[in-house]
Design a protein around this motif. Structure first.
Motif, PDB file in Angstrom:
ATOM      1  N   ALA A 190       0.832  -1.207   0.000  1.00 17.81           N
ATOM      2  CA  ALA A 190       0.000   0.000   0.000  1.00 17.81           C
ATOM      3  C   ALA A 190       0.864   1.253   0.000  1.00 17.81           C
ATOM      4  CB  ALA A 190      -0.932   0.004   1.208  1.00 17.81           C
ATOM      5  N   ALA A 191       1.942   1.239   0.789  1.00 20.02           N
ATOM      6  CA  ALA A 191       2.830   2.404   0.855  1.00 20.02           C
ATOM      7  C   ALA A 191       3.558   2.620  -0.462  1.00 20.02           C
ATOM      8  CB  ALA A 191       3.827   2.231   1.997  1.00 20.02           C
ATOM      9  N   ALA A 192       4.016   1.532  -1.078  1.00 17.71           N
ATOM     10  CA  ALA A 192       4.704   1.656  -2.368  1.00 17.71           C
ATOM     11  C   ALA A 192       3.761   2.227  -3.429  1.00 17.71           C
ATOM     12  CB  ALA A 192       5.237   0.295  -2.804  1.00 17.71           C
ATOM     13  N   ARG A 193       2.511   1.813  -3.391  1.00 19.47           N
ATOM     14  CA  ARG A 193       1.522   2.350  -4.330  1.00 19.47           C
ATOM     15  C   ARG A 193       1.295   3.833  -4.077  1.00 19.47           C
ATOM     16  NH1 ARG A 193      -4.091   3.008  -3.743  1.00 19.47           N
ATOM     17  NH2 ARG A 193      -5.233   3.096  -5.727  1.00 19.47           N
ATOM     18  N   LEU A 194       1.223   4.239  -2.810  1.00 17.41           N
ATOM     19  CA  LEU A 194       1.054   5.658  -2.480  1.00 17.41           C
ATOM     20  C   LEU A 194       2.165   6.493  -3.088  1.00 17.41           C
ATOM     21  CD1 LEU A 194      -0.067   5.878   1.264  1.00 17.41           C
ATOM     22  CD2 LEU A 194      -1.290   6.764  -0.730  1.00 17.41           C
ATOM     23  N   ALA A 195       3.391   5.994  -2.999  1.00 17.22           N
ATOM     24  CA  ALA A 195       4.534   6.742  -3.535  1.00 17.22           C
ATOM     25  C   ALA A 195       4.470   6.813  -5.057  1.00 17.22           C
ATOM     26  CB  ALA A 195       5.837   6.089  -3.082  1.00 17.22           C
ATOM     27  N   ASN A 196       4.175   5.689  -5.687  1.00 18.52           N
ATOM     28  CA  ASN A 196       4.246   5.603  -7.137  1.00 18.52           C
ATOM     29  C   ASN A 196       3.086   6.311  -7.816  1.00 18.52           C
ATOM     30  OD1 ASN A 196       6.055   4.490  -9.051  1.00 18.52           O
ATOM     31  ND2 ASN A 196       4.531   2.984  -9.655  1.00 18.52           N
ATOM     32  N   VAL A 197       1.908   6.179  -7.236  1.00 19.48           N
ATOM     33  CA  VAL A 197       0.701   6.699  -7.881  1.00 19.48           C
ATOM     34  C   VAL A 197       0.392   8.127  -7.446  1.00 19.48           C
ATOM     35  CG1 VAL A 197      -1.787   6.390  -8.094  1.00 19.48           C
ATOM     36  CG2 VAL A 197      -0.278   4.406  -8.202  1.00 19.48           C
ATOM     37  N   PHE A 198       0.522   8.386  -6.148  1.00 14.69           N
ATOM     38  CA  PHE A 198       0.106   9.678  -5.610  1.00 14.69           C
ATOM     39  C   PHE A 198       1.277  10.595  -5.253  1.00 14.69           C
ATOM     40  CE2 PHE A 198      -3.392   6.739  -4.636  1.00 14.69           C
ATOM     41  CZ  PHE A 198      -4.448   7.423  -5.226  1.00 14.69           C
ATOM     42  N   GLY A 199       2.507  10.113  -5.429  1.00 15.26           N
ATOM     43  CA  GLY A 199       3.664  10.949  -5.144  1.00 15.26           C
ATOM     44  C   GLY A 199       3.918  11.179  -3.672  1.00 15.26           C
ATOM     45  N   ALA A 200       3.438  10.263  -2.817  1.00 12.40           N
ATOM     46  CA  ALA A 200       3.640  10.415  -1.373  1.00 12.40           C
ATOM     47  C   ALA A 200       5.110  10.229  -1.012  1.00 12.40           C
ATOM     48  CB  ALA A 200       2.792   9.393  -0.617  1.00 12.40           C
ATOM     49  N   ASP A 201       5.522  10.879   0.047  1.00 16.07           N
ATOM     50  CA  ASP A 201       6.904  10.792   0.515  1.00 16.07           C
ATOM     51  C   ASP A 201       7.072   9.504   1.317  1.00 16.07           C
ATOM     52  OD1 ASP A 201       9.484  11.257   1.263  1.00 16.07           O
ATOM     53  OD2 ASP A 201       9.037  12.851   2.699  1.00 16.07           O
ATOM     54  N   VAL A 202       7.466   8.463   0.632  1.00 16.72           N
ATOM     55  CA  VAL A 202       7.574   7.129   1.228  1.00 16.72           C
ATOM     56  C   VAL A 202       8.931   6.536   0.888  1.00 16.72           C
ATOM     57  CG1 VAL A 202       6.664   4.760   1.110  1.00 16.72           C
ATOM     58  CG2 VAL A 202       5.082   6.699   1.125  1.00 16.72           C
ATOM     59  N   ASP A 203       9.524   5.818   1.832  1.00 11.51           N
ATOM     60  CA  ASP A 203      10.744   5.067   1.577  1.00 11.51           C
ATOM     61  C   ASP A 203      10.357   3.822   0.793  1.00 11.51           C
ATOM     62  OD1 ASP A 203      12.992   3.445   1.625  1.00 11.51           O
ATOM     63  OD2 ASP A 203      13.542   3.970   3.687  1.00 11.51           O
ATOM     64  N   THR A 204      10.450   3.900  -0.513  1.00 12.55           N
ATOM     65  CA  THR A 204       9.946   2.814  -1.355  1.00 12.55           C
ATOM     66  C   THR A 204      10.770   1.538  -1.210  1.00 12.55           C
ATOM     67  OG1 THR A 204      11.173   3.729  -3.237  1.00 12.55           O
ATOM     68  CG2 THR A 204       8.845   4.329  -3.038  1.00 12.55           C
ATOM     69  N   ASP A 205      12.066   1.659  -0.983  1.00 14.05           N
ATOM     70  CA  ASP A 205      12.880   0.454  -0.783  1.00 14.05           C
ATOM     71  C   ASP A 205      12.413  -0.300   0.454  1.00 14.05           C
ATOM     72  OD1 ASP A 205      14.399   0.921  -3.033  1.00 14.05           O
ATOM     73  OD2 ASP A 205      16.009   1.936  -1.950  1.00 14.05           O
ATOM     74  N   ARG A 206      12.131   0.441   1.518  1.00 12.05           N
ATOM     75  CA  ARG A 206      11.633  -0.195   2.750  1.00 12.05           C
ATOM     76  C   ARG A 206      10.273  -0.832   2.498  1.00 12.05           C
ATOM     77  NH1 ARG A 206       8.281   1.272   7.065  1.00 12.05           N
ATOM     78  NH2 ARG A 206       8.823   0.258   9.050  1.00 12.05           N
ATOM     79  N   ALA A 207       9.391  -0.098   1.796  1.00 14.54           N
ATOM     80  CA  ALA A 207       8.051  -0.622   1.517  1.00 14.54           C
ATOM     81  C   ALA A 207       8.121  -1.904   0.697  1.00 14.54           C
ATOM     82  CB  ALA A 207       7.223   0.434   0.790  1.00 14.54           C
ATOM     83  N   LYS A 208       8.988  -1.934  -0.293  1.00 19.27           N
ATOM     84  CA  LYS A 208       9.119  -3.129  -1.128  1.00 19.27           C
ATOM     85  C   LYS A 208       9.712  -4.289  -0.335  1.00 19.27           C
ATOM     86  CE  LYS A 208       9.402  -0.593  -5.487  1.00 19.27           C
ATOM     87  NZ  LYS A 208      10.253  -0.194  -6.634  1.00 19.27           N
ATOM     88  N   GLY A 209      10.617  -3.977   0.591  1.00 21.37           N
ATOM     89  CA  GLY A 209      11.171  -5.022   1.446  1.00 21.37           C
ATOM     90  C   GLY A 209      10.117  -5.637   2.348  1.00 21.37           C
ATOM     91  N   ILE A 210       9.259  -4.788   2.912  1.00 26.69           N
ATOM     92  CA  ILE A 210       8.160  -5.280   3.758  1.00 26.69           C
ATOM     93  C   ILE A 210       7.195  -6.117   2.929  1.00 26.69           C
ATOM     94  CG2 ILE A 210       6.149  -4.574   5.120  1.00 26.69           C
ATOM     95  CD1 ILE A 210       7.789  -2.103   5.973  1.00 26.69           C
ATOM     96  N   ALA A 211       6.904  -5.648   1.717  1.00 22.12           N
ATOM     97  CA  ALA A 211       5.996  -6.391   0.838  1.00 22.12           C
ATOM     98  C   ALA A 211       6.553  -7.772   0.525  1.00 22.12           C
ATOM     99  CB  ALA A 211       5.765  -5.609  -0.453  1.00 22.12           C
ATOM    100  N   ALA A 212       7.847  -7.854   0.254  1.00 18.97           N
ATOM    101  CA  ALA A 212       8.457  -9.150  -0.062  1.00 18.97           C
ATOM    102  C   ALA A 212       8.308 -10.136   1.092  1.00 18.97           C
ATOM    103  CB  ALA A 212       9.928  -8.961  -0.417  1.00 18.97           C
TER     104      ALA A 212
END
Length: 206
Positions: A111-133
């Motif tokens: 959900a956080a990775a999507r927020l960053a990619n789609v809505f431009g939210a300030d999210v640590d995408t590497d961390r989000a992808k690690g949690i998703a994995a």
């Protein structure tokens, strides 16, 4: 629709979609009321009277006003669709455990990775992808010998996990390595009454 459960929602909110999806699958009489997040309607009155935290979804069911998508799922299942929430103590606890994963690992991962990619939210995408994995590996293993996340039939646990998992690719998280998760998503999508959440074009401003 005076007796309908009012669902205050936003079309591109996965948390909102959980409620819309469950209400449709369970045949619960409901009315969708769009809250325009793009203009900040969720941070203004009268919406703040419903949820002072300024977040969707919220439901109104007579005198009951309730926020938080997982809490709403529990309420709706217990009141209107008890077959979606086990009463066996072990299975009920398993459902609650999956709801916790949905509120934490799913929210902070895909959900956080999507927020960053789609809505431009300030999210640590590497961390989000690690949690998703991590959480997707867990679910993939968990589904080795079962069709549904808890028990032998769909529950609100499956609904809580569905939307942000199905839309993980919008956060550049592929599901190709998770065939059992893909099969679960397909089973949910094949249920009578299924309604999808719209796919979101990347770069859409919130």
């Amino acid at each position: 629709m005076s007796n309908a459960v009012k669902v205050y929602s936003f079309p591109l909110s996965g948390h909102s979609h959980r409620i819309e999806l469950f209400a449709s699958l369970a045949g619960i009489n409901h009315e969708i009321i769009k809250v325009d997040l793009a203009v900040g309607e969720h941070k203004q009155q009268p919406f703040l009277k419903l949820n002072p935290l300024g977040k969707v979804p919220v439901i109104e069911d007579g005198d009951v006003v309730l926020s938080d998508s997982n809490a709403i799922l529990v309420y709706l299942a217990r009141k209107y669709a008890s077959n979606w929430l086990p009463t066996d103590p072990v299975e009920e606890a398993e459902v609650q455990r999956i709801l916790s994963l949905a509120a934490n690992e799913i929210a902070n991962g895909p959900a956080a990775a999507r927020l960053a990619n789609v809505f431009g939210a300030d999210v640590d995408t590497d961390r989000a992808k690690g949690i998703a994995a991590v959480v997707f590996e867990y679910f993939e293993t968990h589904l080795n010998d079962r069709e549904w996340l808890v028990g032998s039939k769909p529950t609100i646990a499956d609904i809580a996990v569905y939307t942000y998992t199905a839309h993980a690719p919008e956060g550049d998280i592929s599901l190709k390595d998770y065939p059992k998760i893909q099969a679960l998503l397909a089973r949910i999508e094949a249920l009578p009454g299924f309604v999808p959440m719209p796919k979101t074009p990347v770069g859409l401003a919130a």
